[in-house]
Enzyme design. Structure first.
Site, PDB file in Angstrom:
ATOM      1  N   TYR A   1       0.848  -1.204   0.000  1.00  0.00           N
ATOM      2  CA  TYR A   1       0.000   0.000   0.000  1.00  0.00           C
ATOM      3  C   TYR A   1       0.883   1.255   0.000  1.00  0.00           C
ATOM      4  O   TYR A   1       0.499   2.297  -0.510  1.00  0.00           O
ATOM      5  CB  TYR A   1      -0.969  -0.023   1.183  1.00  0.00           C
ATOM      6  CG  TYR A   1      -2.176   0.874   0.993  1.00  0.00           C
ATOM      7  CD1 TYR A   1      -3.044   0.686  -0.081  1.00  0.00           C
ATOM      8  CD2 TYR A   1      -2.445   1.905   1.886  1.00  0.00           C
ATOM      9  CE1 TYR A   1      -4.148   1.504  -0.253  1.00  0.00           C
ATOM     10  CE2 TYR A   1      -3.555   2.722   1.721  1.00  0.00           C
ATOM     11  CZ  TYR A   1      -4.403   2.515   0.648  1.00  0.00           C
ATOM     12  OH  TYR A   1      -5.497   3.330   0.468  1.00  0.00           O
TER      13      TYR A   1
ATOM     14  N   LYS B   1      -3.105   8.378   3.119  1.00  0.00           N
ATOM     15  CA  LYS B   1      -4.301   8.146   3.949  1.00  0.00           C
ATOM     16  C   LYS B   1      -4.072   8.654   5.376  1.00  0.00           C
ATOM     17  O   LYS B   1      -5.010   9.142   6.017  1.00  0.00           O
ATOM     18  CB  LYS B   1      -4.686   6.667   3.962  1.00  0.00           C
ATOM     19  CG  LYS B   1      -5.219   6.143   2.625  1.00  0.00           C
ATOM     20  CD  LYS B   1      -6.480   6.864   2.160  1.00  0.00           C
ATOM     21  CE  LYS B   1      -7.179   6.099   1.033  1.00  0.00           C
ATOM     22  NZ  LYS B   1      -8.268   6.902   0.403  1.00  0.00           N
TER      23      LYS B   1
END
Ligand code: NAD
Ligand code: 0WE
Length: 266
Positions: free
Chosen positions: A157, A164
């Site tokens: 990720y 995020k």
């Protein structure tokens, strides 16, 4: 009678009928909201128009969140047609594909880091600024979508995780800044769902299976479930909730060592 009767909602991030934003649009429409949808580019226009027809046929507007002029144009257009706004949903995320695999330290570039943060985090702040004048004197609500990779380091990720984390922090600063005007700001942290943004991610199937096996609910979540929680958070039912990250992931974030040899012993 729905819990969003007479509310006006701007929803970004619909790319297909698998999009999380589509699950949110359906839930909000079902609960009585009027829904405006945006599309990132001409390639997606037709599909988003079809989605709009299926949820009340509200405004459909172009919006690439990298472009300040397009952000301004969206709120100008909504000011003309609706005159006010109750809800903004930010369901947009992007990083260069080749930075979502392998070594975080080796593969993250200055340009990729900048782009991931610009599209995935900064744009939520820009949308809030645009919506703010249209939300005066109403109980406005802003919502974004995040993922566990913003709180924990997990494989591949990478730079999206950093973006995020920035997005989740921005939720708290935005909530603090806008609370006095009655505007609430929250995020839903969704478990993994097969959408366009997830396609082409290596081993996504294995990730889904691992998540389902380890989650307390022993299954993955749907865009309908994320949609229902999102509609709730943007309604007066959630009038006391702001600056919050709500996990809709079958409980996956709350456990460790689940589904391993350690599980179910003793
Ligand atoms: P999706 O591909 O259906 O939606 C992503 C959207 O981002 C698309 O509509 C795309 O057009 C839009 N987008 C990308 N760059 C843009 C830009 N410059 N301007 C405007 N729009 C742009 O995938 P999704 O999974 O529904 O993603 C929606 C949100 O949910 C993202 O923020 C994603 O990080 C988040 N999320 C996804 C999952 C998952 O597993 N699918 C889990 C948790 C959170
Ligand atoms: O936020 C996301 C996806 C974000 C995403 C996906 C892409 C694919 C295509 C951002 N940028 C791009 N750029 C592209 O060119 N998710 C939460 C879904 C997702 O993506 C992962 C995941 C999960 C879950 C990537 C690696 C590991 C897990």
């Amino acid at each position: 009678m729905g819990f969003l009767d007479n509310r006006k909602a701007l929803i970004t991030g619909v790319a297909s009928n698998r999009s999380i934003a589509w699950g949110i649009a359906e839930a909000m429409h079902r609960e009585g909201a009027e829904v405006a949808l945006t599309y990132q580019n001409e390639k997606l226009k037709r599909r988003v128009e079809q989605c709009s027809e299926a949820c009340g046929g509200g405004p459909v507007l172009p919006l690439d969140v990298a472009d300040d002029a397009q952000i301004d144009a969206v709120f100008k257009s909504l000011a003309d047609t609706w005159s006010h706004l109750d809800i903004v949903v930010h369901a947009v995320g992007f990083a260069p594909r080749d930075e979502l695999e392998g070594s975080f330290v080796e593969n993250t570039t200055r340009a990729g880091f900048g782009m991931a943060h610009d599209i995935s985090a900064y744009s939520f702040i820009a949308l809030a600024r645009g919506a703010r004048p249209l939300m005066q004197g109403r109980n406005g609500s802003l919502l974004t979508l995040t993922y566990l990779g913003g709180e924990r380091a997990l494989p591949n990720y990478n730079v999206m995780g950093a973006a995020k984390a920035s997005l989740e922090s921005s939720v708290r600063y935005m909530a603090s800044d806008l609370g006095a005007e009655g505007i609430r700001v929250n995020a839903v942290s969704a478990g993994p769902i097969r959408t366009l943004a997830a396609s082409g991610i290596g081993d996504f199937r294995r990730m889904l299976d691992f998540n389902a096996a380890a989650a307390p609910m022993r299954r993955n979540v749907s865009i309908e479930e994320v949609g229902n929680t999102s509609a709730f958070l943007c309604s007066d039912l959630a009038s006391g909730i702001t600056g919050e990250i709500v996990h809709v992931d079958g409980g996956f974030h709350s456990v460790a060592l689940a589904g391993t040899a350690m599980d179910g012993e003793g």
